[in-house]
Design an enzyme around this catalytic site. Structure first.
Site, PDB file in Angstrom:
ATOM      1  N   ASP A 148       2.347   1.927   3.219  1.00 54.69           N
ATOM      2  CA  ASP A 148       3.318   1.062   4.053  1.00 54.69           C
ATOM      3  C   ASP A 148       4.602   1.456   3.758  1.00 54.69           C
ATOM      4  OD1 ASP A 148       0.705  -0.691   4.018  1.00 54.69           O
ATOM      5  OD2 ASP A 148       1.556  -1.934   2.460  1.00 54.69           O
ATOM      6  N   HIS A 173       1.058  -1.200  -0.057  1.00 56.25           N
ATOM      7  CA  HIS A 173      -0.099  -0.049   0.058  1.00 56.25           C
ATOM      8  C   HIS A 173       0.940   1.381  -0.062  1.00 56.25           C
ATOM      9  CE1 HIS A 173      -2.141  -3.051   2.369  1.00 56.25           C
ATOM     10  NE2 HIS A 173      -3.371  -2.643   1.831  1.00 56.25           N
TER      11      HIS A 173
HETATM   12  C1  XUL Z   1      -7.467  -6.544   4.259  1.00 55.93           C
HETATM   13  C2  XUL Z   1      -6.518  -6.964   3.478  1.00 55.93           C
HETATM   14  C3  XUL Z   1      -5.690  -5.928   2.652  1.00 55.93           C
HETATM   15  C4  XUL Z   1      -5.695  -6.003   1.142  1.00 55.93           C
HETATM   16  C5  XUL Z   1      -4.840  -4.927   0.342  1.00 55.93           C
HETATM   17  O1  XUL Z   1      -8.209  -7.530   4.945  1.00 55.93           O
HETATM   18  O2  XUL Z   1      -6.482  -8.224   2.830  1.00 55.93           O
HETATM   19  O3  XUL Z   1      -4.523  -5.970   3.249  1.00 55.93           O
HETATM   20  O4  XUL Z   1      -4.821  -7.244   0.785  1.00 55.93           O
HETATM   21  O5  XUL Z   1      -5.469  -3.799   0.713  1.00 55.93           O
END
Ligand code: XUL
Ligand code: CO
Length: 439
Positions: free
Chosen positions: A104, A101
């Site tokens: 992150d 993300h």
């Molecule tokens: C949340 C989840 C996230 C997604 C990416 O449950 O799985 O980490 O994979 O946003």
């Protein structure tokens, strides 16, 4: 390579008989299978958020995990050390891909432009690290859930200013994903859902979500970002009802809003079980609707009602996942992203490696079992025979659209009672599965 994890060697394949906790028992990355190395069949990815960011905090307590960057106080210094750690971890584990993300990898600042500058600095380091270490980006995404501005959601917020902010954030996340050669872009719903209908205009929120996706497609086309977009369904958590509940719900949404062409699914095992499906069901729904894309590889705990994001060690499940992956033609742009974290009490830094080895080996073994099941036609032959009545006679006429209710009534009146039903033999098939699991 950085040397932040001095105690951990480069993990090598030693075979099933090895007792070495820092060795692969089933994963031999360069073993050629069906003309390509195992690493290209499995396309493992490291999830930046769990592996470099999470420290084991939960609702009841603080983090338990010491990491080399915990001692640093400047958030950009932390971010830079995490980049070094990321490549060391991937190198030591022979993981070729990662996923992140925006938030992150680089800290959020007071303004969007400052935040974007932070991101640009770290993205340059990632770009260089990817080149130096021969690593690739499976997909990128934007966190539209951590900051308090997203308390009502991002694209489905009641506040148009938040919709605008979310759009600006996704625009930038798509740009950096494209710059890093990302092979996909994920939309997990985050806070796109509701807690009570007493305050929610569901129709408008869903229309806005579709508007947001169309804007994303338009902008991706404008910048030549041609990769698939993945929607990652999840039924609940953080909201009571997430709009992307499961694959079937997402499929209906994509059809309604004319988005089928550009989207595929990123299916997560633990999200499937929260939706009271299993991951094989979710993958099958994706496959039969032309939406198979990528997998967030983890597992939940059937006795805990939330998303525990455990490393996948259940080989029945990894076998079923790989069964669907192979039947879908294998991964193209997608892969197996370990959206998983060591347990809070697995607090040693070494546990990062032990946990990934566990998941990697479980998938390597599952892949080999699934391949043999398919090669031997164990289930496919049974299924073909089970539905063989649709290949001749009246069944063929049904499939070919040659008959309607009137013809079928005439056929039935002539036939009398149905006398041809055969056993479904579930237990027999489960025994066959066990034979392949343990031989
Ligand atoms: C949340 C989840 C996230 C997604 C990416 O449950 O799985 O980490 O994979 O946003
Ligand atoms: Co996920």
């Amino acid at each position: 390579m950085a040397d932040l994890f001095k105690n951990v060697p480069v993990i090598k394949y030693e075979g099933a008989g090895s007792d070495n906790p820092f060795a692969f028992k089933y994963y031999n990355p360069d073993e050629m299978i069906d003309g390509k190395p195992m690493r290209d069949h499995l396309r493992f990815a490291m999830a930046y958020w769990h592996t470099l960011v999470a420290l084991g905090a939960d609702q009841f307590g603080v983090g338990t995990m010491d990491r080399p960057w915990n001692a640093l106080s400047n958030p950009m210094d932390v971010a830079k050390m995490r980049v070094e750690a990321a490549f060391e971890i991937m190198n030591k584990l022979s993981i070729d891909y990662f996923c992140f993300h925006d938030r992150d990898v680089a800290p959020e600042a007071d303004t969007l432009s400052e935040t974007n500058k932070n991101l640009d600095v770290i993205v340059e380091l990632l770009k260089q690290g990817m080149k130096d270490n021969n690593k690739k980006l499976l997909w990128g995404t934007a966190s539209l859930f951590g900051n308090k501005r997203y308390m009502h959601g991002g694209a489905t917020s009641c506040n148009a200013d938040v919709f605008a902010f979310a759009a600006a954030q996704v625009k930038k996340a798509m740009e950096v994903t494209n710059y890093l050669g990302g092979e996909g872009y994920v939309f997990w719903g985050g806070r796109e859902g509701y807690d009570t209908l007493l305050n929610t205009d569901m129709g408008l929120e869903l229309d806005n979500l579709a508007r947001f996706f169309h804007m994303a497609i338009d902008y991706a086309d404008e910048i030549g970002f041609k990769v698939p977009f993945y929607i990652e369904p999840k039924p609940k958590e953080p909201t009571k009802h997430q709009y992307d509940f499961d694959t079937a719900t997402v499929c209906a949404f994509l059809q309604k809003y004319n988005l089928m062409d550009r989207f595929k699914m990123n299916i997560e095992t633990n999200h499937a079980t929260l939706a009271t499906h299993d991951v094989q069901h979710e993958l099958r729904v994706a496959r039969i609707n032309g939406l198979f894309g990528s997998v967030d590889a983890n597992q939940g705990d059937m006795l805990i009602g939330w998303d525990t994001d455990q490393f996948p060690t259940d080989i029945y499940t990894t076998t079923k996942v790989m069964y669907e992956v192979i039947m879908a033609g294998g991964f193209t742009t997608g892969g197996l992203n370990f959206d998983a974290k060591p347990r809070r009490a697995s607090s040693d830094t070494d546990d990062i490696f032990i946990a990934h080895i566990a998941g990697i080996d479980a998938f390597a073994k599952g892949f080999k079992i699934a391949r043999r099941l398919i090669e031997d036609g164990v289930f496919e032959n049974f299924i073909a025979d089970r539905y063989s009545s649709y290949t001749t006679g009246i069944g063929k006429d049904i499939v070919e659209g040659k008959v309607g209710f009137k013809e079928l009534e005439a056929y039935t009146l002539k036939m009398g009672e149905v006398t041809t039903n055969k056993s479904g033999r579930q237990e027999y098939l489960e025994t066959l599965l066990n034979k392949y699991m343990f031989e």
